[in-house]
Design an enzyme around this catalytic site. Structure first.
Site, PDB file in Angstrom:
ATOM      1  N   TYR A 206      -8.118   7.757   6.158  1.00  0.00           N
ATOM      2  CA  TYR A 206      -7.815   8.060   7.554  1.00  0.00           C
ATOM      3  C   TYR A 206      -7.028   9.350   7.761  1.00  0.00           C
ATOM      4  O   TYR A 206      -6.866   9.780   8.896  1.00  0.00           O
ATOM      5  CB  TYR A 206      -7.056   6.883   8.197  1.00  0.00           C
ATOM      6  CG  TYR A 206      -7.977   5.794   8.694  1.00  0.00           C
ATOM      7  CD1 TYR A 206      -8.673   4.997   7.795  1.00  0.00           C
ATOM      8  CD2 TYR A 206      -8.158   5.563  10.052  1.00  0.00           C
ATOM      9  CE1 TYR A 206      -9.517   4.000   8.239  1.00  0.00           C
ATOM     10  CE2 TYR A 206      -9.000   4.569  10.502  1.00  0.00           C
ATOM     11  CZ  TYR A 206      -9.678   3.789   9.600  1.00  0.00           C
ATOM     12  OH  TYR A 206     -10.525   2.810  10.043  1.00  0.00           O
TER      13      TYR A 206
ATOM     14  N   LYS B  79     -10.714  -2.177  -5.124  1.00  0.00           N
ATOM     15  CA  LYS B  79     -12.007  -1.927  -5.780  1.00  0.00           C
ATOM     16  C   LYS B  79     -11.685  -1.212  -7.089  1.00  0.00           C
ATOM     17  O   LYS B  79     -12.062  -0.058  -7.303  1.00  0.00           O
ATOM     18  CB  LYS B  79     -12.892  -1.077  -4.844  1.00  0.00           C
ATOM     19  CG  LYS B  79     -14.340  -0.966  -5.270  1.00  0.00           C
ATOM     20  CD  LYS B  79     -15.169  -2.217  -5.057  1.00  0.00           C
ATOM     21  CE  LYS B  79     -16.550  -2.022  -5.631  1.00  0.00           C
ATOM     22  NZ  LYS B  79     -17.373  -3.249  -5.595  1.00  0.00           N
TER      23      LYS B  79
ATOM     24  N   ASP C  90     -15.527  -6.373  -1.849  1.00  0.00           N
ATOM     25  CA  ASP C  90     -16.819  -7.015  -1.555  1.00  0.00           C
ATOM     26  C   ASP C  90     -16.729  -8.528  -1.764  1.00  0.00           C
ATOM     27  O   ASP C  90     -17.177  -9.321  -0.936  1.00  0.00           O
ATOM     28  CB  ASP C  90     -17.957  -6.390  -2.370  1.00  0.00           C
ATOM     29  CG  ASP C  90     -17.641  -6.208  -3.848  1.00  0.00           C
ATOM     30  OD1 ASP C  90     -16.473  -6.422  -4.251  1.00  0.00           O
ATOM     31  OD2 ASP C  90     -18.559  -5.868  -4.614  1.00  0.00           O
TER      32      ASP C  90
ATOM     33  N   ASP D  35      -9.462  -1.976   7.696  1.00  0.00           N
ATOM     34  CA  ASP D  35     -10.205  -1.855   8.947  1.00  0.00           C
ATOM     35  C   ASP D  35     -11.423  -2.767   8.914  1.00  0.00           C
ATOM     36  O   ASP D  35     -11.689  -3.517   9.854  1.00  0.00           O
ATOM     37  CB  ASP D  35     -10.622  -0.393   9.138  1.00  0.00           C
ATOM     38  CG  ASP D  35     -11.464  -0.211  10.384  1.00  0.00           C
ATOM     39  OD1 ASP D  35     -11.061  -0.714  11.441  1.00  0.00           O
ATOM     40  OD2 ASP D  35     -12.530   0.424  10.294  1.00  0.00           O
TER      41      ASP D  35
ATOM     42  N   ASP E 293     -12.204  -6.791  10.944  1.00  0.00           N
ATOM     43  CA  ASP E 293     -13.257  -7.126  11.911  1.00  0.00           C
ATOM     44  C   ASP E 293     -13.954  -8.415  11.477  1.00  0.00           C
ATOM     45  O   ASP E 293     -14.275  -9.278  12.303  1.00  0.00           O
ATOM     46  CB  ASP E 293     -14.284  -5.987  12.055  1.00  0.00           C
ATOM     47  CG  ASP E 293     -13.956  -5.055  13.220  1.00  0.00           C
ATOM     48  OD1 ASP E 293     -12.764  -4.930  13.561  1.00  0.00           O
ATOM     49  OD2 ASP E 293     -14.894  -4.460  13.797  1.00  0.00           O
TER      50      ASP E 293
HETATM   51  C1  IPM Z   1      -9.017  -0.356  14.607  1.00  0.00           C
HETATM   52  C2  IPM Z   1     -10.054   0.589  15.123  1.00  0.00           C
HETATM   53  C3  IPM Z   1      -9.624   2.018  14.821  1.00  0.00           C
HETATM   54  C4  IPM Z   1      -9.489   2.114  13.317  1.00  0.00           C
HETATM   55  C5  IPM Z   1     -10.544   3.087  15.378  1.00  0.00           C
HETATM   56  C6  IPM Z   1     -10.738   2.941  16.862  1.00  0.00           C
HETATM   57  C7  IPM Z   1     -10.067   4.474  15.043  1.00  0.00           C
HETATM   58  O1  IPM Z   1     -11.298   0.310  14.595  1.00  0.00           O
HETATM   59  O2  IPM Z   1      -7.890  -0.342  15.135  1.00  0.00           O
HETATM   60  O3  IPM Z   1      -9.311  -1.123  13.696  1.00  0.00           O
HETATM   61  O4  IPM Z   1     -10.465   2.412  12.628  1.00  0.00           O
HETATM   62  O5  IPM Z   1      -8.389   1.917  12.831  1.00  0.00           O
HETATM   63 MN    MN Z   2     -11.305  -1.397  13.289  1.00  0.00          MN
END
Ligand code: IPM
Ligand code: MN
Length: 359
Positions: free
Chosen positions: A139, A191, A224, A248, A252
């Protein structure tokens, strides 16, 4: 009691951000009434609309102001008319970096009554926390192009991992795991079989710091495989620590496991400075202004904020109210399918926090 006054900077942002933040602020207000503290809020306009109007993402002066707040509550950043990357880098990532919010804390907890796509798993199985490194890795934007636009083009994007950055994140995770006091198991997700420099540093640091925490069990999973276990055996996880990019991605997945973006909240934490709390779902432009988006993720973010401010009792009350809403009220967590509007869900939360069973 005068010290229980908090200056909260609010960045409602784009899309449905303002709608969900409004409900989070109502929950905060209810808590301040019930628990006797004061929140003073200052609202900032940053986001896609502001950028389109002014060309400004986040001025340095604003960062200095935000630095003086006790906490920041963020709605969502992202606008369909702005090229991807500008707002993310210019606002969200800029804030995380400038305020040195080096941990992104993302609880993955299935509340009662919430649908999880994982068969035969319930709230007793899905309850872990991801500690994502938040200021390094892929990042930082290290890299560049060579021979851009030619057939010989090269694009390089490097993952930056510093001993200090890795260590402070890992230390936070051990401390958090100890304080959480559940299974006392910390899983490093990496990893090491391919990223033999970056995760060598991570693994060595993990083991060295871990020696100071003999009460915390150390565990390791490749990223993974971790994705596989999060679906197959989520009950194996207690606290997870990982780098920025992997964090990240797996959060999700975590958000889906806990019932979706409608409930997933996170905190960008600087334990020595100002932290920022946000629902992790994004701006959801297609639902904007319809009063159908689920505000519970933002409410949960406000709850995390209260916890960090030291209002643990209020944080528990927020969580209890959210659990009550999910288990006895909502038909679904999805936008437009809750059986209630955004503001009605806010009413339910507020009513519960204040002690009356509204709705
Ligand atoms: C998150 C989002 C951000 C990230 C994006 C919007 C830059 O996906 O907060 O997880 O990748 O950190
Ligand atoms: Mn994210």
């Amino acid at each position: 009691m005068a010290d229980r006054k908090y200056d909260i900077a609010v960045i409602p942002g784009d899309g449905t951000g303002p709608e969900v933040v409004a409900q989070a602020l109502r929950a905060l207000d209810a808590c301040s009434k019930r628990f006797g503290f004061i929140c003073e809020t200052v609202t900032y306009p940053f986001g896609g609309d502001h950028y389109l109007k002014t060309g400004e993402t986040l001025p340095d002066g604003a960062i200095d102001e935000l630095r003086r707040a006790d906490a920041i509550l963020l709605g969502a950043i992202g606008h369909p008319d702005v090229k991807p990357g500008i707002l993310e880098q210019g606002i969200l990532l800029k804030l995380r970096f400038a305020l040195d919010q080096y941990v992104n804390l993302r609880p993955v907890k299935l509340y009662p009554g919430v649908y999880t796509p994982i068969k035969d798993k319930g709230p007793e199985d899905i309850d872990f926390v991801v500690v994502r490194e938040n200021t390094e890795g892929l990042y930082v934007g290290a890299g560049g192009f060579l021979r851009k636009g030619t057939p010989d083009e090269v694009a390089i994007q490097e993952s930056i991992n510093t001993r200090k950055g890795v260590e402070r994140c890992i230390r936070f995770a051990f401390e958090y795991c100890r304080r959480r006091n559940r299974r006392k198991k910390l899983t490093l997700v990496g990893k090491t079989n391919v990223l033999t420099y970056a995760f060598d540093l991570w693994e060595r640091t993990f083991n060295e710091v871990g020696a100071e925490y003999p009460d915390v069990e150390r565990d390791y999973a490749h990223v993974d495989a971790a994705c596989m276990w999060m679906v197959k055996n989520p009950e194996w996880f207690d606290v997870v620590v990982t780098d920025n990019m992997f964090g990240d991605i797996i959060t999700d997945l975590g958000a889906m496991v806990q019932g979706g973006m409608g409930i997933a909240a996170g905190g960008n934490i600087n334990p020595e400075g100002v932290s920022m709390f946000e629902p992790i779902g994004g701006s959801a432009p297609k639902y904007t202004g319809k009063n159908v988006i689920n505000p519970l993720a933002a409410v949960c973010a406000a709850g995390m904020m209260l916890d960090t401010l030291g209002e643990a009792e209020a944080a528990r009350a927020v969580e209890e109210a959210v659990q009550w809403v999910t288990s006895t009220k909502l038909e679904s967590l999805a936008a437009g399918r809750m059986g209630y509007t955004t503001t009605e869900v806010g009413d339910l939360v507020v009513g519960r926090i204040l002690g009356g069973e509204s709705g």
